[in-house]
Design a protein around this motif. Structure first.
Motif, PDB file in Angstrom:
ATOM      1  N   UNK A  26       1.138  -1.328   0.523  1.00  0.00           N
ATOM      2  CA  UNK A  26      -0.285  -0.271  -0.052  1.00  0.00           C
ATOM      3  C   UNK A  26       0.850   1.093  -0.099  1.00  0.00           C
ATOM      4  N   UNK A  27       1.971   1.409   0.469  1.00  0.00           N
ATOM      5  CA  UNK A  27       2.941   2.331   0.418  1.00  0.00           C
ATOM      6  C   UNK A  27       3.205   2.523  -1.052  1.00  0.00           C
ATOM      7  N   UNK A  28       3.657   1.375  -1.614  1.00  0.00           N
ATOM      8  CA  UNK A  28       4.208   1.856  -2.955  1.00  0.00           C
ATOM      9  C   UNK A  28       2.593   1.945  -4.310  1.00  0.00           C
ATOM     10  N   UNK A  29       1.586   1.803  -4.330  1.00  0.00           N
ATOM     11  CA  UNK A  29       0.950   2.516  -4.488  1.00  0.00           C
ATOM     12  C   UNK A  29       0.223   3.618  -3.803  1.00  0.00           C
ATOM     13  N   UNK A  30       0.538   4.281  -3.040  1.00  0.00           N
ATOM     14  CA  UNK A  30       0.225   5.469  -2.336  1.00  0.00           C
ATOM     15  C   UNK A  30       0.309   6.654  -3.518  1.00  0.00           C
ATOM     16  N   UNK A  31      -1.021   6.976  -3.100  1.00  0.00           N
ATOM     17  CA  UNK A  31      -0.487   8.947  -4.810  1.00  0.00           C
ATOM     18  C   UNK A  31      -1.042   9.862  -2.953  1.00  0.00           C
ATOM     19  N   UNK A  32      -0.808  10.719  -3.850  1.00  0.00           N
ATOM     20  CA  UNK A  32      -0.587  12.330  -2.971  1.00  0.00           C
ATOM     21  C   UNK A  32      -2.439  12.299  -2.443  1.00  0.00           C
ATOM     22  N   UNK A  33      -3.602  12.509  -3.391  1.00  0.00           N
ATOM     23  CA  UNK A  33      -4.928  12.272  -3.042  1.00  0.00           C
ATOM     24  C   UNK A  33      -5.565  11.624  -1.856  1.00  0.00           C
ATOM     25  N   UNK A  34      -4.726  10.362  -1.335  1.00  0.00           N
ATOM     26  CA  UNK A  34      -5.061   9.404  -0.383  1.00  0.00           C
ATOM     27  C   UNK A  34      -5.403  10.456   0.809  1.00  0.00           C
ATOM     28  N   UNK A  55      12.468   3.300  -5.261  1.00  0.00           N
ATOM     29  CA  UNK A  55      10.856   3.521  -5.318  1.00  0.00           C
ATOM     30  C   UNK A  55      11.016   4.926  -4.518  1.00  0.00           C
ATOM     31  N   UNK A  56      11.428   5.560  -3.712  1.00  0.00           N
ATOM     32  CA  UNK A  56      11.548   6.859  -3.244  1.00  0.00           C
ATOM     33  C   UNK A  56      11.171   7.882  -3.814  1.00  0.00           C
ATOM     34  N   UNK A  57      12.286   8.033  -5.572  1.00  0.00           N
ATOM     35  CA  UNK A  57      12.085   8.785  -5.997  1.00  0.00           C
ATOM     36  C   UNK A  57      12.716  10.566  -5.169  1.00  0.00           C
ATOM     37  N   UNK A  58      14.521   9.959  -4.604  1.00  0.00           N
ATOM     38  CA  UNK A  58      14.626  11.189  -3.841  1.00  0.00           C
ATOM     39  C   UNK A  58      15.789  10.947  -4.353  1.00  0.00           C
ATOM     40  N   UNK A  59      16.650  11.850  -4.260  1.00  0.00           N
ATOM     41  CA  UNK A  59      18.044  12.051  -4.614  1.00  0.00           C
ATOM     42  C   UNK A  59      18.547  11.581  -3.221  1.00  0.00           C
ATOM     43  N   UNK A  60      19.428  11.501  -4.328  1.00  0.00           N
ATOM     44  CA  UNK A  60      21.309  10.284  -3.641  1.00  0.00           C
ATOM     45  C   UNK A  60      21.608  11.342  -2.628  1.00  0.00           C
ATOM     46  N   UNK A  61      21.768  12.585  -2.557  1.00  0.00           N
ATOM     47  CA  UNK A  61      22.327  13.296  -1.347  1.00  0.00           C
ATOM     48  C   UNK A  61      21.128  13.700  -0.187  1.00  0.00           C
ATOM     49  N   UNK A  62      19.660  13.058  -0.825  1.00  0.00           N
ATOM     50  CA  UNK A  62      19.025  12.938   0.509  1.00  0.00           C
ATOM     51  C   UNK A  62      19.279  11.470   1.199  1.00  0.00           C
ATOM     52  N   UNK A  63      19.692  10.750  -0.019  1.00  0.00           N
ATOM     53  CA  UNK A  63      19.370   9.351   0.639  1.00  0.00           C
ATOM     54  C   UNK A  63      20.714   8.876   1.803  1.00  0.00           C
ATOM     55  N   UNK A 113       9.371  10.306   5.044  1.00  0.00           N
ATOM     56  CA  UNK A 113       9.984   9.996   5.045  1.00  0.00           C
ATOM     57  C   UNK A 113      11.137  10.111   6.487  1.00  0.00           C
ATOM     58  N   UNK A 114      11.071   9.243   7.181  1.00  0.00           N
ATOM     59  CA  UNK A 114      11.870   9.159   8.271  1.00  0.00           C
ATOM     60  C   UNK A 114      12.601   8.220   8.620  1.00  0.00           C
ATOM     61  N   UNK A 115      13.669   8.044   8.991  1.00  0.00           N
ATOM     62  CA  UNK A 115      15.311   6.588   9.277  1.00  0.00           C
ATOM     63  C   UNK A 115      15.219   6.611  10.945  1.00  0.00           C
ATOM     64  N   UNK A 116      16.060   5.434  11.656  1.00  0.00           N
ATOM     65  CA  UNK A 116      15.917   5.634  12.577  1.00  0.00           C
ATOM     66  C   UNK A 116      17.095   4.294  12.921  1.00  0.00           C
ATOM     67  N   UNK A 117      17.670   3.644  13.621  1.00  0.00           N
ATOM     68  CA  UNK A 117      18.816   2.930  13.831  1.00  0.00           C
ATOM     69  C   UNK A 117      18.831   2.102  14.924  1.00  0.00           C
ATOM     70  N   UNK A 118      17.598   3.510  15.974  1.00  0.00           N
ATOM     71  CA  UNK A 118      17.366   2.905  17.626  1.00  0.00           C
ATOM     72  C   UNK A 118      16.123   3.249  17.710  1.00  0.00           C
TER      73      UNK A 118
END
Length: 330
Positions: A26-34, A55-63, A113-118
């Motif tokens: 569902x994350x991969x098929x999400x659209x902004x109108x949802x 799949x995120x469409x983000x630039x490399x430096x952001x990733x 989009x957020x990330x964490x290690x712990x």
């Protein structure tokens, strides 16, 4: 979501405080109108990096910013979004609070989009709010809630640190001349207190600057109300930084007092040893002189000579003590 361990959680915000959970399909098929979406990922899984790049469409430096092993709090504005890195105290079982946990966020008008290690308790707070229908209503509101929760969970740690230092102050202030204090234990506790304060300030101070910079951005997802919330959080972080500075200054005062106490104890010990050595020096000279094995030693044949010498030595000690008291040396 157990089938996708890299996905900690994903929610679609309904704009009224409730969040609908999503799995990977569902994350991969999400659209902004949802509705706005929040995707929270675990960086320790290799699939996280693969999904971000494919799949995120983000630039490399952001990733790279989202996946960096070590990162200080910062806020960078780009044409299509904002990269925000924040830190919170480590409240995981068996962890040290000053070993702060980071959360990295990529923020757009309709996606976070957020990330964490712990594990981060502030994230759990927001998840509970979304489950109960009292959560954030937009991406900007989500960021403000996370920042506020991170700051709120810092306060008890700072208060405990202040109480710990206050206990050390009470120990040093309450001690009198006849009371003993384990200076070694106090010293180690003081070192630990200063270490924690320095470690916390290392990340909290730049976090204040990052949030203050974020509150100045002109973005679609940052309205006046959200900016007001961010400014309130900045004020609270500023007070925490000031409290840490105060703790460091108080710790320096406690350290000076501890050094004075140790110096006084050493001086007292040296003083006692000096008095004893001064009293014993003439006695040692006389007993050494009388102990030489040469002819003509007076009283060698007298049965009372030993007792006369002892009485003389006692009298000499009395005279020495009288002289020391007369000159106020003791």
């Amino acid at each position: 979501m157990t089938e996708f361990p890299e996905l900690i959680c994903a929610y679609v915000l309904d704009g009224k405080g409730l969040g609908t959970t999503l799995d990977w399909p569902k994350v991969n098929t999400w659209t902004a109108d949802q509705g706005p979406i929040w995707v929270h990922l675990d960086c320790t899984h290799e699939n996280t990096d693969a999904w971000l790049r494919e799949h995120s469409g983000l630039d490399t430096f952001v990733i790279d910013g989202l996946m960096a092993d070590e990162s200080r709090p910062r806020c960078d504005d780009y044409d299509d979004g904002t990269l925000l890195v924040l830190r919170g105290v480590n409240l995981n079982p068996g962890a040290e609070p000053e070993d702060m946990v980071s959360i990295r966020m990529w923020i757009e008008a309709d996606r976070v989009i957020s990330t964490r290690f712990r594990r981060l308790m502030a994230v759990e707070d927001v998840r509970q709010q979304l489950s109960s229908g009292k959560g954030p209503v937009s991406t900007g509101h989500l960021v403000a809630r996370l920042a506020a929760s991170l700051t709120e969970r810092m306060s008890p740690v700072i208060e405990n640190l202040s109480d710990q230092l206050m206990g050390l102050e009470d120990k040093l202030i309450g001690i009198d001349g006849g009371e003993t204090l384990d200076m070694r234990a106090v010293r180690y506790e003081l070192i630990d207190c200063r270490r924690v304060a320095i470690a916390l300030r290392r990340y909290i101070n730049p976090q204040r600057d990052a949030l203050a910079r974020l509150a100045q951005f002109e973005e679609m997802w940052l309205d006046d109300r959200i900016k007001g919330r961010l400014r309130e959080t900045v004020d609270r972080v500023t007070r925490i930084v000031e409290e840490l500075d105060e703790i460091r200054e108080r710790a320096a005062v406690v350290q000076d007092e501890l050094i004075n106490r140790i110096s006084q104890r050493m001086e007292k010990t040296m003083y006692v040893l000096t008095v004893v050595a001064t009293v014993m020096l003439p006695l040692g000279f006389l007993t050494g002189l009388l102990g030489i094995n040469v002819g003509g030693m007076p009283g060698a044949e007298s049965p009372w000579a030993f007792w006369f010498v002892c009485a003389g030595l006692v009298g000499l000690v009395v005279i020495e003590i009288w002289i020391m008291r007369r000159f106020k040396w003791i």
